[in-house]
Design an enzyme around this catalytic site. Structure first.
Site, PDB file in Angstrom:
ATOM      1  N   ARG A 276       0.843  -1.192   0.000  1.00 36.38           N
ATOM      2  CA  ARG A 276       0.000   0.000   0.000  1.00 36.38           C
ATOM      3  C   ARG A 276       0.874   1.236   0.000  1.00 36.38           C
ATOM      4  O   ARG A 276       1.740   1.407   0.854  1.00 36.38           O
ATOM      5  CB  ARG A 276      -0.914   0.012   1.235  1.00 36.38           C
ATOM      6  CG  ARG A 276      -1.597   1.357   1.510  1.00 36.38           C
ATOM      7  CD  ARG A 276      -2.979   1.412   0.973  1.00 36.38           C
ATOM      8  NE  ARG A 276      -3.573   2.743   1.082  1.00 36.38           N
ATOM      9  CZ  ARG A 276      -4.615   3.031   1.843  1.00 36.38           C
ATOM     10  NH1 ARG A 276      -5.179   2.097   2.577  1.00 36.38           N
ATOM     11  NH2 ARG A 276      -5.116   4.248   1.854  1.00 36.38           N
TER      12      ARG A 276
ATOM     13  N   ARG B  93      -5.585   2.549  -4.697  1.00 39.74           N
ATOM     14  CA  ARG B  93      -4.836   1.802  -3.693  1.00 39.74           C
ATOM     15  C   ARG B  93      -4.711   0.335  -4.086  1.00 39.74           C
ATOM     16  O   ARG B  93      -5.661  -0.242  -4.600  1.00 39.74           O
ATOM     17  CB  ARG B  93      -5.471   1.925  -2.323  1.00 39.74           C
ATOM     18  CG  ARG B  93      -6.867   1.353  -2.276  1.00 39.74           C
ATOM     19  CD  ARG B  93      -7.849   2.019  -1.378  1.00 39.74           C
ATOM     20  NE  ARG B  93      -7.858   3.433  -1.500  1.00 39.74           N
ATOM     21  CZ  ARG B  93      -8.131   4.264  -0.508  1.00 39.74           C
ATOM     22  NH1 ARG B  93      -8.457   3.807   0.652  1.00 39.74           N
ATOM     23  NH2 ARG B  93      -8.113   5.547  -0.687  1.00 39.74           N
TER      24      ARG B  93
ATOM     25  N   ASP C   8      -6.667  -1.749   0.804  1.00 44.10           N
ATOM     26  CA  ASP C   8      -7.151  -0.971   1.930  1.00 44.10           C
ATOM     27  C   ASP C   8      -7.842  -1.952   2.864  1.00 44.10           C
ATOM     28  O   ASP C   8      -8.641  -2.780   2.407  1.00 44.10           O
ATOM     29  CB  ASP C   8      -8.152   0.081   1.440  1.00 44.10           C
ATOM     30  CG  ASP C   8      -8.599   1.038   2.531  1.00 44.10           C
ATOM     31  OD1 ASP C   8      -7.775   1.374   3.404  1.00 44.10           O
ATOM     32  OD2 ASP C   8      -9.766   1.460   2.512  1.00 44.10           O
TER      33      ASP C   8
ATOM     34  N   ASP D 145      -9.987  -1.836   6.353  1.00 38.17           N
ATOM     35  CA  ASP D 145     -10.641  -0.995   7.353  1.00 38.17           C
ATOM     36  C   ASP D 145     -11.251  -1.848   8.452  1.00 38.17           C
ATOM     37  O   ASP D 145     -11.844  -2.895   8.181  1.00 38.17           O
ATOM     38  CB  ASP D 145     -11.774  -0.180   6.721  1.00 38.17           C
ATOM     39  CG  ASP D 145     -11.282   0.951   5.852  1.00 38.17           C
ATOM     40  OD1 ASP D 145     -10.159   1.432   6.061  1.00 38.17           O
ATOM     41  OD2 ASP D 145     -12.038   1.370   4.958  1.00 38.17           O
TER      42      ASP D 145
END
Length: 165
Positions: free
Chosen positions: A83, A92, A95, A97
């Site tokens: 990343r 990206r 990612d 989260d």
């Protein structure tokens, strides 16, 4: 042990393989025990829209990590998979989260749990509803929130990731 919900996204390179690699690392058994993963979805960009489409998925597991440990873990997965920081909502490779961590409510400079934008993002709600439709966060049902989203730019493109073995 508490349940942790993670959201995965990629729009650079082999997007589906990037998600699979991130899930394999995140759920390698050292920090999070795998429970379930959604299908992999093709989704339109969000925020900054002048970029390639995304592959997105959600997965859940069991962990004993604190919120800060979980953040460090997800960031290490992103870093290990290449990343590169670009700009907010930009392209990206990967990612990862934290969507929720048990019933924790955190609002710090580095981490907000449950994820503050989750209920505004079809690319999170649709995959999460596949595996946790009964989940209620901040008094909002995932199933109910998902029924209200626009699914026009959502399409399943690959089956759920599963751990090897």
């Amino acid at each position: 042990m508490v349940e942790i919900g993670l959201g995965f996204g990629s729009n650079v390179g082999d997007k589906v393989d990037n998600l699979r690699a991130a899930m394999a690392q995140a759920f390698d058994g050292s920090k999070i025990r795998f429970v379930a993963a959604s299908s992999i979805w093709r989704t339109a960009p969000w925020g900054y829209v002048d970029q390639d489409w995304f592959a997105n998925a959600c997965a859940v597991g069991q962990t004993e990590m604190s919120p800060e440990e979980a953040l460090a873990w997800t960031q290490s997965v992103e870093q290990d998979l290449g990343r590169a920081k670009t700009f907010r909502w930009g392209p990206r490779t990967i990612d990862v989260d934290i969507l929720y961590l048990g019933d924790a409510k955190i609002a710090s400079e580095r981490l907000i749990v449950p994820h503050k934008e989750m209920f505004n993002r079809a690319f999170v709600l649709a995959p999460l509803a596949e595996i946790r439709p009964e989940l209620v966060l901040d008094g909002v049902s995932i199933a109910t929130a998902t029924s209200a989203i626009d699914r026009q730019d959502l399409e399943i493109i690959a089956p759920p990731w599963r751990p090897a073995g």
